[in-house]
Scaffold this motif. Structure first.
Motif, short mmCIF file in Angstrom:
data_model
loop_
_atom_site.label_atom_id
_atom_site.label_comp_id
_atom_site.label_asym_id
_atom_site.label_seq_id
_atom_site.Cartn_x
_atom_site.Cartn_y
_atom_site.Cartn_z
N PHE A 1 -1.29 8.64 13.55
CA PHE A 1 0.08 8.71 13.03
C PHE A 1 1.08 8.90 14.16
O PHE A 1 2.13 8.28 14.17
N GLU B 1 7.65 8.26 6.41
CA GLU B 1 7.57 9.51 7.16
C GLU B 1 7.87 9.27 8.63
O GLU B 1 8.63 10.03 9.26
N ASN C 1 0.84 -1.19 0.00
CA ASN C 1 0.00 0.00 0.00
C ASN C 1 0.88 1.25 0.00
O ASN C 1 1.64 1.49 0.95
N ASP D 1 0.17 4.37 0.26
CA ASP D 1 -0.12 5.34 1.32
C ASP D 1 0.57 4.93 2.60
O ASP D 1 1.20 5.76 3.28
N HIS D 2 0.40 3.60 2.92
CA HIS D 2 1.02 3.12 4.15
C HIS D 2 2.52 3.23 4.08
O HIS D 2 3.18 3.58 5.07
N GLU E 1 4.24 5.33 2.42
CA GLU E 1 4.60 6.74 2.58
C GLU E 1 4.59 7.11 4.06
O GLU E 1 5.51 7.78 4.58
N MET E 2 3.55 6.64 4.78
CA MET E 2 3.42 6.95 6.19
C MET E 2 4.57 6.34 7.01
O MET E 2 5.09 6.97 7.92
#
Lengths: 718, 144
Positions: free
Chosen positions: B121, B21, B12, B14-15, B17-18
């Motif tokens: 987050f 981060e 995923n 998005d995951h 990327e998170m």
């Protein structure tokens, strides 16, 4: 059903018949026995009386012979002749005195040698019947009476009687007690005299020869050798007693007693048995009844013999005793026969009843056997068919005749099935038991049927297997049904697995975007929160709150799925501990809502999956807090009690309560009442957990009155 | 703090990327390589092995998502822990699944930690940092 069967009624009638016949036989045998005994007794009586009579006759005849012998001795005539010829016998030339001396010698010798002779005399007419010679016995002594002691006897009755007799005729006296000078000699003894007249050459009466006999010897002879049960009477011509069983009565007439047979007795019945007259008489004095036989002594000599009567008698009591004795044997025999007959009848009844029952059971079995839709056959070790039912003929479509000689090989065409069946048969013979088989067989319509075959050993005696019974049941339909059920089950299982996978995937896949949404929302708030205006900040907050709500919902859904799936493992825990764990996980909301708890019986040990119970309590507490009345701190009361083998945990709150019309609804998933912020899964989880424990949850509540949930958990292992 | 070489397998974006981060929040100097599934990660490791790379140049930490196409995290974990060269590298499983079976299987296959992806987050970054620090500390232990 069985023509030899003896019914209960038949049995009773049979018993009565045997008893009646038996009693009849007993009565008849009594009659026969009594008649027989009476006849035998009468015969015996007659014989005895005759025998006794004969004894008397013989004795008298012997006495007569003695008299005649004495009469015939030469000195008698010699004396007559000497006296008539101046004391010298002209024929022999012998003096009187010598004749007398010779006669005395003869008399002496005779008395000495003849025990029943007491006295022998020769009496002359002259000198008033003076005795010429006399020899007598006195005790053991025998003496010749001296001449000066000789007496004159012409006044005595015997002298008178003999005087008038013709030559050769004898005088026989009555039997009487001996008298001396008119008095009965002591001790008394009975006697009788026999005399013969002596005539001279001119045929003139000269005198007489007379012998006195001791009658006691005769009487003793009569009374001896008499059967003990027989009574003997001897009567003289007046019916007076010479012999009587009552000793005092014998010769009582000599002492002036007038009693005699004719006066003492009364005839009752008389009958004729074997020429002897038999009477039944009664003694008047004692009222005793006797059967008697009378015998009149009958002499063939041409002499005057006084009549004597011999009577043998038997007391009726004696006779009845004999009858009883003999009848006793007969009774024992008869009763034995009756009992034997009854026992035989009873045995027959038992046997026939058992046979009847056996036949009945057989008939019932036959009906079941023949009426069964199952194919039933019995086979021997070689597979030969011995018996079969109608269904067997139909199924294998063979006739009775074919079946008669059929072997299992001919009936079962499928080789695989045949091998299996044969193997089972041999197992039965060797191990006495076997499992049932399921085989495919061709029926009469050539369609293949699935048959379940059960085998059972047929025992001969206790342990020998004589044959094997095989019961074929058509399980084609059941088999199809079972197969379809198995298929459905398999489908259901795979659907279930799919469902599990679905729930897993859905929750995972739904969680993924939530993680992204929540994460990025946080990033925006972190990095650009201060640049956002209030409105957008609020919008972002709403996103966060909804993400949390959905996350919780997904979590509970996963929980529910997991609970349904998991296998229940129980342990023992204390209620208080579980309550504390539930409180810990709700700590924040308890503090916020100022909720308070009241616990009763918290020490109770519970057999339960403690983790799941904690989850239940947590959900219920959380509901109590979430649905509290506004501005009223929730009070949660927990009570625990035992009810039979159920353990009940009661959780009552003071919340807003639930309308009874919703009670069914709230335990369903996603059914949530309008107010509050629950997920709608909590109570469904409580219900599922209770059902996992074979228990249930009860609800008592009404709007505005708080709610009471009761968890009921069976305590199986206690 | 020494910058780490970290490999991340996450399908995923998005995951991923998170995660990147979050790792940067922990130490912006970390080198992070991201792969879209287990196969790509394993291929990368095999390349490293072929180049006979020096031990101190090997990755310091591997993060694996469980549910991935082609090769999932559990399989990749198994391969890593069977490889003599890489089996000492700490592996952290990162998944949305709270399934006890997944967790148990991960630890059985040799995972060194298991993190459920949170919806917050900050919480996520905190968890990543905590675990990273622990493994970083361990890898910096003086040799005996």
């Amino acid at each position: 059903m069985n023509r030899f069967h003896l019914s209960k009624l038949g049995y009773i009638v049979g018993c009565l018949l045997i008893l009646t016949l038996g009693l009849g036989t007993l009565w008849y045998s009594y009659l026969v026995v009594s008649k027989q005994v009476e006849n035998e007794t009468n015969t015996s009586l007659a014989l005895q009386s005759k025998l006794k009579g004969a004894t008397i006759e013989q004795t008298l005849l012997s006495s007569i012979r003695h008299t005649r012998f004495i009469y015939a001795t030469p000195p008698v005539d010699g004396i007559v002749r000497a006296l008539q010829h101046k004391d010298i016998d002209p024929i022999e030339g012998i003096e009187y005195a010598l004749w007398v001396k010779r006669l005395k010698t003869i008399f002496l010798a005779y008395v000495k040698n003849t025990p029943d002779i007491v006295q022998i005399r020769f009496i002359g007419k002259a000198n008033n019947g003076r005795e010429l010679v006399r020899v007598h016995r006195h005790g053991d002594k025998i003496e010749v009476v001296p001449d000066d002691k000789l007496q004159q006897k012409n006044q005595r009755d015997y002298f008178q009687n003999v005087q008038s007799l013709p030559a050769d005729q004898l005088y026989i006296s009555e039997i009487s007690l001996n008298r001396e000078y008119g008095e009965i000699e002591q001790p008394p003894w009975p006697t009788y005299r026999i005399a013969q007249p002596v005539f001279d050459a001119q045929q003139q009466f000269f005198g007489l020869v007379i012998i006195n006999f001791n009658a006691q010897l005769l009487l003793d002879k009569l009374t001896q050798h008499t059967d003990t049960f027989l009574e003997l009477f001897l009567l003289n011509n007046q019916g007076q007693y010479l012999i009587s069983p009552n000793k005092q009565q014998s010769f009582s007439f000599e002492y002036g007693d007038t009693s005699n047979w004719h006066d003492d007795t009364q005839a009752i019945v008389s009958s004729q048995v074997d020429n002897a007259k038999s009477h039944t008489i009664k003694f008047k004095a004692t009222n005793t009844v006797f059967n008697i036989s009378q015998h009149l002594v009958n002499m063939t000599v041409t002499s005057h013999v006084p009549p004597l009567t011999v009577i043998t008698a038997i007391n009726h009591q004696q006779m009845n005793q004999q009858i009883r004795q003999r009848y006793g044997t007969s009774v024992v025999f008869n009763v034995g026969l009756i009992l034997l007959a009854l026992v035989l009848l009873t045995l027959y009844r038992l046997y026939s009843h058992a046979t009847f029952l056996r036949l009945k059971v057989q008939a019932e079995f036959e009906a079941i056997f023949q009426g069964s839709n199952d194919v039933i056959i019995s086979l021997d070790t070689h597979g030969k068919i011995h018996s079969w039912n109608h269904a067997a003929l139909t199924f294998f479509s063979v006739s009775e005749d074919t079946m008669e000689n059929a072997n299992i090989d001919q009936l079962v065409q499928h080789p695989q099935a045949l091998t299996a069946i044969k193997q089972q048969i041999s197992t039965i013979f060797s191990q006495h038991s076997s499992e049932s088989l399921e085989v495919h067989l061709s029926s009469n319509h050539q369609t293949t049927r699935v048959m379940s075959i059960a085998f059972a050993p047929v025992y001969m005696g206790s342990s020998t297997v004589a044959s094997v019974s095989a019961i074929f049941r058509d399980v084609t339909d059941a088999s199809l049904l079972r197969q379809s059920l198995l298929d459905s089950n398999k489908k259901l299982e795979s659907r279930n697995d799919e469902m599990q996978a679905f729930v897993y995937t859905v929750s995972h896949d739904l969680k993924s975007p939530l993680v992204t949404i929540g994460g990025f929302a946080d990033r925006i708030l972190d990095s650009a929160g201060d640049k956002l205006d209030e409105k957008n900040k609020h919008r972002l907050d709403r996103i966060r709150i909804n993400v949390d709500h959905m996350a919780k919902l997904l979590g509970e859904l996963l929980d529910l799925a997991r609970i349904v799936k998991q296998k229940l493992k129980t342990d023992t825990c204390q209620l208080k501990t579980c309550i504390e764990k539930a409180q810990q996980s709700l700590n924040q909301s308890i503090v916020d809502s100022k909720a308070s708890f009241e616990i009763t019986n918290g020490d109770q040990q519970i057999q339960v999956n403690s983790q799941l119970l904690v989850q239940c309590l947590q959900n219920l507490f959380s509901n109590a807090i979430n649905y509290a009345v506004v501005n009223t701190p929730p009070i949660i009361k927990i009570n625990c009690f035992q009810k039979d083998d159920l353990l009940c945990i009661e959780i009552a709150d003071n919340g807003m309560g639930i309308d009874p019309k919703h009670h069914d609804k709230i335990f369903k998933i996603f059914e949530r009442l309008d107010v509050g912020n629950g997920s709608g899964v909590g109570l469904a989880i409580v219900k599922t957990i209770m059902e996992k424990h074979q228990g249930w949850v009860e609800l008592k509540s009404a709007k505005g009155q708080g709610s009471t949930f009761t968890l009921c958990i069976p305590q199986l292992n206690q | 703090m020494k910058p780490l070489k970290i490999l991340v397998a996450e399908d995923n974006d998005d995951h991923a990327e998170m995660i990147v981060e979050a790792l940067e929040v922990y130490n912006p100097e970390n080198t992070i390589n991201r792969f879209s599934n287990g196969e790509q990660l394993i291929a990368h490791l095999e390349t490293l092995q072929r180049q006979n790379i020096e031990k101190h140049l090997l990755p310091n930490l591997i993060l694996l998502d469980i549910k991935m196409p082609i090769m999932d995290g559990l399989e990749a974990l198994q391969l890593i822990k069977q490889n003599v060269t890489f089996k000492h590298i700490p592996v952290m499983m990162v998944s949305t699944s709270e399934n006890a079976l997944d967790i148990e299987q991960s630890y059985k296959n040799g995972a060194n930690s298991y993190i459920v992806k949170p919806f917050d987050f900050t919480e996520f970054a905190q968890k990543i940092c905590d675990v990273n620090r622990f493994w970083a500390d361990i890898s910096e232990l003086p040799k005996a």
